[in-house]
Design a protein around this motif. Structure first.
Motif, PDB file in Angstrom:
ATOM      1  N   ARG A 147      -4.803   5.257   5.259  1.00  0.00           N
ATOM      2  CA  ARG A 147      -4.610   4.131   4.340  1.00  0.00           C
ATOM      3  C   ARG A 147      -3.814   2.998   4.954  1.00  0.00           C
ATOM      4  N   TYR A 158      -5.913  -4.558  -0.469  1.00  0.00           N
ATOM      5  CA  TYR A 158      -5.753  -3.115  -0.451  1.00  0.00           C
ATOM      6  C   TYR A 158      -6.737  -2.496  -1.419  1.00  0.00           C
ATOM      7  N   GLN A 211       0.837  -1.208   0.000  1.00  0.00           N
ATOM      8  CA  GLN A 211       0.000   0.000   0.000  1.00  0.00           C
ATOM      9  C   GLN A 211       0.868   1.253   0.000  1.00  0.00           C
TER      10      GLN A 211
END
Length: 246
Positions: free
Chosen positions: A245, A196, A142
């Motif tokens: 995130r 992800y 990610q």
């Protein structure tokens, strides 16, 4: 790009060989007087294992070093208020190698400073194998996905070192999929099904910080699908975006 056969369109390159010539070829391009180089390094890794390039070559006008996992330098950097960009060399240090929010913010700051002053930006990340010692492949994937988009937004030329002998073939194949080109050993193994979410246009635009309109729009699409409210993002905004995130 030196003796290394890099595609002209390749902004982000994965290097799976450990020869110094490959690293030098990825860095040694263009006018040294307009070149700014950033090296992200892990002191626990041996410099001979890859990265850094050949120190006998023509050195750039600006040099940056981000040292990850370096407690001593991190304390010094914190007391000094961060990197000093006024000279030819600027340094930053991050004590916690798992703090990818802090790492992403530091790289962003170097890119912002140098892009604002018109330098050609080159990045050596040495190494993803070291980062994977501290953080799971899913999280690192990610992080790399967002970081490579960030570097593209300032037309940076970046290469990331990865030692394929230290990882499963599926893991190496998964990281290969992020990059524009692989230099060195490649694997044909299937990619790992990482959990992800693709970065949205708004997230990528926010990560673009205060680049020019053209640079920001170049990664969020053509005129008809640009977001209506692309705004500048502060370092705190970037850190929060990465926190959400990761």
């Amino acid at each position: 790009m030196g003796s290394v056969d890099i595609d002209d369109a390749a902004c982000n390159v994965l290097v799976t060989s450990d020869d110094v010539e490959t690293c030098t070829g990825c860095l040694d391009e263009g006018d040294p007087d307009r070149r700014a180089e950033l090296t992200v390094t892990y002191p626990s890794e041996s410099a001979e294992d890859g990265g850094f390039g050949d120190h006998t070559r023509m050195q750039p006008a600006k040099k940056g070093l981000v040292s990850v996992g370096d407690v001593m330098r991190s304390a010094s950097a914190a007391s000094g208020g961060g990197p000093d960009f006024t000279g030819a060399v600027a340094q930053d240090a991050i004590a916690d190698p798992t703090n990818l929010q802090r790492l992403g913010t530091s790289i962003s700051e170097f890119c912002q400073r140098w892009d604002d002053t018109g330098y050609d930006i080159y990045v050596c990340f040495d190494s993803l194998s070291a980062l994977l010692e501290y953080t799971s492949p899913e999280v690192v994937f990610q992080f790399c996905h967002v970081l490579t988009k960030r570097l593209e937004s300032v037309d940076a030329t970046a290469h990331f070192h990865l030692d394929p002998e230290r990882h499963a073939e599926e893991t190496v194949a998964t990281f290969q999929s992020i990059f524009d080109q692989v230099v060195g050993e490649e694997t044909a193994a299937s990619t790992v099904d990482v959990d992800y979410e693709e970065a949205s246009d708004d997230e990528i635009a926010a990560l673009a910080e205060d680049w020019s309109e053209d640079a920001s729009y170049s990664i969020v699409g053509d005129a008809y699908d640009r977001p209506d409210d692309v705004t500048e993002a502060t370092d705190d905004d970037i850190e929060q975006t990465l926190a959400d995130r990761l």
